[in-house]
Design a protein around this motif. Structure first.
Motif, PDB file in Angstrom:
ATOM      1  N   LYS A 109       0.809  -1.212   0.000  1.00 24.81           N
ATOM      2  CA  LYS A 109       0.000   0.000   0.000  1.00 24.81           C
ATOM      3  C   LYS A 109       0.852   1.276   0.000  1.00 24.81           C
ATOM      4  O   LYS A 109       0.564   2.236  -0.735  1.00 24.81           O
ATOM      5  CB  LYS A 109      -0.936  -0.007   1.207  1.00 24.81           C
ATOM      6  N   ALA A 110       1.896   1.314   0.799  1.00 24.82           N
ATOM      7  CA  ALA A 110       2.724   2.520   0.923  1.00 24.82           C
ATOM      8  C   ALA A 110       3.362   2.899  -0.409  1.00 24.82           C
ATOM      9  O   ALA A 110       3.386   4.075  -0.798  1.00 24.82           O
ATOM     10  CB  ALA A 110       3.802   2.310   1.987  1.00 24.82           C
ATOM     11  N   LYS A 111       3.858   1.894  -1.134  1.00 25.96           N
ATOM     12  CA  LYS A 111       4.498   2.167  -2.415  1.00 25.96           C
ATOM     13  C   LYS A 111       3.472   2.579  -3.476  1.00 25.96           C
ATOM     14  O   LYS A 111       3.744   3.455  -4.303  1.00 25.96           O
ATOM     15  CB  LYS A 111       5.286   0.947  -2.882  1.00 25.96           C
ATOM     16  N   VAL A 112       2.303   1.942  -3.441  1.00 29.60           N
ATOM     17  CA  VAL A 112       1.240   2.348  -4.370  1.00 29.60           C
ATOM     18  C   VAL A 112       0.891   3.815  -4.144  1.00 29.60           C
ATOM     19  O   VAL A 112       0.748   4.599  -5.091  1.00 29.60           O
ATOM     20  CB  VAL A 112      -0.012   1.464  -4.212  1.00 29.60           C
ATOM     21  N   MET A 116       1.520   6.597  -7.049  1.00 32.01           N
ATOM     22  CA  MET A 116       0.329   7.267  -7.555  1.00 32.01           C
ATOM     23  C   MET A 116       0.448   8.776  -7.378  1.00 32.01           C
ATOM     24  O   MET A 116       0.071   9.559  -8.255  1.00 32.01           O
ATOM     25  CB  MET A 116      -0.917   6.757  -6.830  1.00 32.01           C
ATOM     26  N   PHE A 117       0.983   9.196  -6.227  1.00 26.41           N
ATOM     27  CA  PHE A 117       1.171  10.623  -5.960  1.00 26.41           C
ATOM     28  C   PHE A 117       2.132  11.242  -6.983  1.00 26.41           C
ATOM     29  O   PHE A 117       1.871  12.323  -7.523  1.00 26.41           O
ATOM     30  CB  PHE A 117       1.708  10.813  -4.536  1.00 26.41           C
ATOM     31  N   LEU A 118       3.231  10.558  -7.280  1.00 30.18           N
ATOM     32  CA  LEU A 118       4.199  11.066  -8.252  1.00 30.18           C
ATOM     33  C   LEU A 118       3.577  11.131  -9.654  1.00 30.18           C
ATOM     34  O   LEU A 118       3.858  12.061 -10.430  1.00 30.18           O
ATOM     35  CB  LEU A 118       5.438  10.176  -8.267  1.00 30.18           C
ATOM     36  N   THR A 119       2.737  10.150  -9.987  1.00 26.60           N
ATOM     37  CA  THR A 119       2.057  10.160 -11.282  1.00 26.60           C
ATOM     38  C   THR A 119       1.144  11.377 -11.406  1.00 26.60           C
ATOM     39  O   THR A 119       1.114  12.052 -12.442  1.00 26.60           O
ATOM     40  CB  THR A 119       1.236   8.871 -11.459  1.00 26.60           C
ATOM     41  N   ILE A 120       0.408  11.661 -10.350  1.00 24.34           N
ATOM     42  CA  ILE A 120      -0.499  12.816 -10.350  1.00 24.34           C
ATOM     43  C   ILE A 120       0.288  14.122 -10.499  1.00 24.34           C
ATOM     44  O   ILE A 120      -0.087  14.998 -11.281  1.00 24.34           O
ATOM     45  CB  ILE A 120      -1.340  12.837  -9.058  1.00 24.34           C
ATOM     46  N   ILE A 121       1.392  14.249  -9.773  1.00 18.93           N
ATOM     47  CA  ILE A 121       2.222  15.454  -9.861  1.00 18.93           C
ATOM     48  C   ILE A 121       2.751  15.631 -11.287  1.00 18.93           C
ATOM     49  O   ILE A 121       2.738  16.741 -11.843  1.00 18.93           O
ATOM     50  CB  ILE A 121       3.398  15.387  -8.863  1.00 18.93           C
ATOM     51  N   GLY A 122       3.209  14.539 -11.904  1.00 14.67           N
ATOM     52  CA  GLY A 122       3.701  14.613 -13.281  1.00 14.67           C
ATOM     53  C   GLY A 122       2.622  15.068 -14.238  1.00 14.67           C
ATOM     54  O   GLY A 122       2.866  15.888 -15.144  1.00 14.67           O
ATOM     55  N   GLY A 123       1.402  14.554 -14.067  1.00 11.39           N
ATOM     56  CA  GLY A 123       0.296  14.957 -14.933  1.00 11.39           C
ATOM     57  C   GLY A 123      -0.056  16.427 -14.760  1.00 11.39           C
ATOM     58  O   GLY A 123      -0.313  17.133 -15.739  1.00 11.39           O
ATOM     59  N   ILE A 124      -0.063  16.906 -13.516  1.00 12.32           N
ATOM     60  CA  ILE A 124      -0.377  18.313 -13.260  1.00 12.32           C
ATOM     61  C   ILE A 124       0.680  19.226 -13.893  1.00 12.32           C
ATOM     62  O   ILE A 124       0.353  20.260 -14.494  1.00 12.32           O
ATOM     63  CB  ILE A 124      -0.480  18.567 -11.738  1.00 12.32           C
ATOM     64  N   ILE A 125       1.946  18.861 -13.766  1.00  2.97           N
ATOM     65  CA  ILE A 125       3.017  19.661 -14.372  1.00  2.97           C
ATOM     66  C   ILE A 125       2.848  19.703 -15.889  1.00  2.97           C
ATOM     67  O   ILE A 125       3.006  20.749 -16.524  1.00  2.97           O
ATOM     68  CB  ILE A 125       4.401  19.098 -14.000  1.00  2.97           C
ATOM     69  N   PHE A 285      -6.241   7.488  -5.919  1.00  6.24           N
ATOM     70  CA  PHE A 285      -5.221   7.743  -4.891  1.00  6.24           C
ATOM     71  C   PHE A 285      -5.846   7.788  -3.496  1.00  6.24           C
ATOM     72  O   PHE A 285      -5.333   7.170  -2.550  1.00  6.24           O
ATOM     73  CB  PHE A 285      -4.506   9.051  -5.215  1.00  6.24           C
ATOM     74  N   PHE A 286      -6.943   8.510  -3.360  1.00  8.65           N
ATOM     75  CA  PHE A 286      -7.580   8.610  -2.038  1.00  8.65           C
ATOM     76  C   PHE A 286      -8.183   7.271  -1.616  1.00  8.65           C
ATOM     77  O   PHE A 286      -8.195   6.943  -0.422  1.00  8.65           O
ATOM     78  CB  PHE A 286      -8.646   9.700  -2.045  1.00  8.65           C
ATOM     79  N   ASN A 287      -8.664   6.494  -2.585  1.00 11.23           N
ATOM     80  CA  ASN A 287      -9.145   5.149  -2.242  1.00 11.23           C
ATOM     81  C   ASN A 287      -8.006   4.268  -1.729  1.00 11.23           C
ATOM     82  O   ASN A 287      -8.203   3.434  -0.837  1.00 11.23           O
ATOM     83  CB  ASN A 287      -9.801   4.499  -3.459  1.00 11.23           C
ATOM     84  N   VAL A 288      -6.827   4.458  -2.330  1.00  8.82           N
ATOM     85  CA  VAL A 288      -5.655   3.709  -1.849  1.00  8.82           C
ATOM     86  C   VAL A 288      -5.309   4.135  -0.433  1.00  8.82           C
ATOM     87  O   VAL A 288      -5.035   3.302   0.446  1.00  8.82           O
ATOM     88  CB  VAL A 288      -4.444   3.934  -2.795  1.00  8.82           C
ATOM     89  N   VAL A 289      -5.324   5.440  -0.190  1.00  7.25           N
ATOM     90  CA  VAL A 289      -4.952   5.975   1.131  1.00  7.25           C
ATOM     91  C   VAL A 289      -5.869   5.446   2.231  1.00  7.25           C
ATOM     92  O   VAL A 289      -5.407   5.065   3.322  1.00  7.25           O
ATOM     93  CB  VAL A 289      -4.963   7.514   1.110  1.00  7.25           C
ATOM     94  N   ILE A 290      -7.178   5.409   1.945  1.00  3.19           N
ATOM     95  CA  ILE A 290      -8.123   4.963   2.988  1.00  3.19           C
ATOM     96  C   ILE A 290      -8.235   3.446   3.053  1.00  3.19           C
ATOM     97  O   ILE A 290      -9.016   2.912   3.850  1.00  3.19           O
ATOM     98  CB  ILE A 290      -9.517   5.590   2.779  1.00  3.19           C
ATOM     99  N   VAL A 302      -6.237   0.247  -9.826  1.00  2.00           N
ATOM    100  CA  VAL A 302      -4.995   0.957 -10.144  1.00  2.00           C
ATOM    101  C   VAL A 302      -4.480   0.500 -11.502  1.00  2.00           C
ATOM    102  O   VAL A 302      -4.001   1.306 -12.319  1.00  2.00           O
ATOM    103  CB  VAL A 302      -3.931   0.715  -9.048  1.00  2.00           C
ATOM    104  N   GLU A 303      -4.603  -0.786 -11.761  1.00  2.00           N
ATOM    105  CA  GLU A 303      -4.146  -1.322 -13.041  1.00  2.00           C
ATOM    106  C   GLU A 303      -5.003  -0.801 -14.200  1.00  2.00           C
ATOM    107  O   GLU A 303      -4.491  -0.468 -15.269  1.00  2.00           O
ATOM    108  CB  GLU A 303      -4.191  -2.850 -13.004  1.00  2.00           C
ATOM    109  N   LYS A 304      -6.304  -0.687 -13.976  1.00  2.21           N
ATOM    110  CA  LYS A 304      -7.197  -0.209 -15.044  1.00  2.21           C
ATOM    111  C   LYS A 304      -6.943   1.261 -15.370  1.00  2.21           C
ATOM    112  O   LYS A 304      -6.877   1.637 -16.534  1.00  2.21           O
ATOM    113  CB  LYS A 304      -8.656  -0.439 -14.653  1.00  2.21           C
ATOM    114  N   VAL A 305      -6.784   2.073 -14.350  1.00  2.77           N
ATOM    115  CA  VAL A 305      -6.489   3.486 -14.619  1.00  2.77           C
ATOM    116  C   VAL A 305      -5.083   3.623 -15.197  1.00  2.77           C
ATOM    117  O   VAL A 305      -4.796   4.560 -15.953  1.00  2.77           O
ATOM    118  CB  VAL A 305      -6.654   4.332 -13.335  1.00  2.77           C
ATOM    119  N   GLY A 306      -4.212   2.663 -14.860  1.00  2.95           N
ATOM    120  CA  GLY A 306      -2.872   2.659 -15.445  1.00  2.95           C
ATOM    121  C   GLY A 306      -2.911   2.430 -16.944  1.00  2.95           C
ATOM    122  O   GLY A 306      -2.134   3.037 -17.697  1.00  2.95           O
TER     123      GLY A 306
END
Length: 326
Positions: A109-112, A116-125, A285-290, A302-306
């Motif tokens: 879970k921690a690595k996911v 996921m957070f890094l992926t979101i940051i890359g997309g926003i940039i 991401f938030f579903n992963v966190v909770i 996660v795989e499907k959105v990937g």
């Protein structure tokens, strides 16, 4: 006559029906169907772009001259550098998505969460960078003059370097009046005046002997044709009808308006896909966190959105190639 039925082993080879075709879940299959249909849509857009470019091949803009800005480096000629950086960031976000999917397979879970957070940051940039590119494309840098035939005349110095309208224009006394319903064409009512009038450009051009006109037509050396001083004066006086700065859906200082139309539509459509992917990634991401997927015992979402995110990255490779490299 007896019919002989031959049975073959089907385990792991063919789909025998049910809800698990070819060992892929229903959700994955639907995502692949969506990706296929979207790929055909982008293919149609890029094919139309290719045909249009071929039609105007003699006057199509040169990407190195259009996309040559870099943030915080005003006036520095950096052709394609920032677009290349954008592309690297988006591809790197695809790598972090792969790592997130792999971590999900191992129920980490921690690595996911991290990937996921890094992926979101890359997309926003990437989306922010694309918006910045749009801003520069719309506002323009040098400006140009339009002709009666709808062509563009650009200004260069004696060494062939572009010269901006701001460096040419000579102020002329007298107020310029904007179009209104009672003094102009009704559908142009309220249209904003250009920064510089054609008379101001003509006056400045005539006063500066070092200025020349460059047309969009390519010569035998595959370079845009630069007219002599006399040819430049004659062409400006006989054919020029107005000035243009930047690009919009009707005028384009870089070349045929069709280039701007396709640029806004295709890159905007792709940007919408990236923005949609970012929103979906944030939800996942938030579903992963909770711990939603931890409780389910599977990180398949996660795989499907990937899959969608990899598709968006792959499409950008083609868009990048068509608009910036070819």
């Amino acid at each position: 006559m007896e019919a002989t039925v031959v049975r073959t082993g089907t385990e792991g080879k063919t789909w025998g029906g049910g809800n698990d075709p070819l060992k892929a879940s229903y959700g994955k299959m639907m995502m692949w169907f969506f990706i296929l249909s979207d790929a055909l849509t982008f293919s149609g857009f890029l094919a139309a772009y290719g045909f249009s470019r071929f039609k105007f091949i003699d006057s199509w803009p040169i990407a190195d001259e259009v996309f040559n800005h870099f943030p915080f480096l005003h006036g520095v000629d950096a052709p394609m550098y920032y677009v290349a950086l954008m592309t690297f960031i988006l591809i790197f976000s695809s790598v972090t998505m792969v790592l997130a999917v792999d971590a999900g397979h191992h129920m980490k879970k921690a690595k996911v969460t991290l990937y996921m957070f890094l992926t979101i940051i890359g997309g926003i940039i990437f989306v922010g960078s694309q918006a910045w590119e749009w801003k520069n494309f719309i506002s323009g840098e040098y400006g140009a003059v339009t002709t009666k035939g709808g062509n563009i005349l650009q200004f260069v110095d004696s060494e062939g370097h572009r010269v901006a309208l701001s460096e040419i224009a000579v102020p002329i006394e007298g107020d310029r009046v904007e179009h209104e319903a009672n003094n102009g064409i009704w559908f142009d009512s309220g249209a904003e005046l250009p920064t510089y009038s054609l008379d101001e450009i003509k006056a400045g051009f005539a006063a500066n002997e070092d200025l020349l006109i460059r047309t969009l037509t390519f010569n035998e050396d595959n370079e845009k044709t630069i007219l002599s001083r006399d040819e430049s004066l004659a062409k400006l006086d006989a054919e020029a009808i107005g000035t243009v700065e930047g690009a919009n859906l009707t005028q384009n200082e870089y070349g045929p308006p069709l280039f701007a139309d396709f640029f806004f539509f295709i890159t905007g459509f792709h940007g919408f896909h990236v923005l949609s992917g970012i929103i979906i990634n944030i939800i996942i991401f938030f579903n992963v966190v909770i711990g939603t997927y931890e409780r389910r015992g599977s990180y398949e979402m996660v795989e499907k959105v990937g899959l969608y995110w990899h598709f968006v990255d792959l499409v950008w490779v083609f868009v990048f190639t068509f608009f910036y490299l070819v």
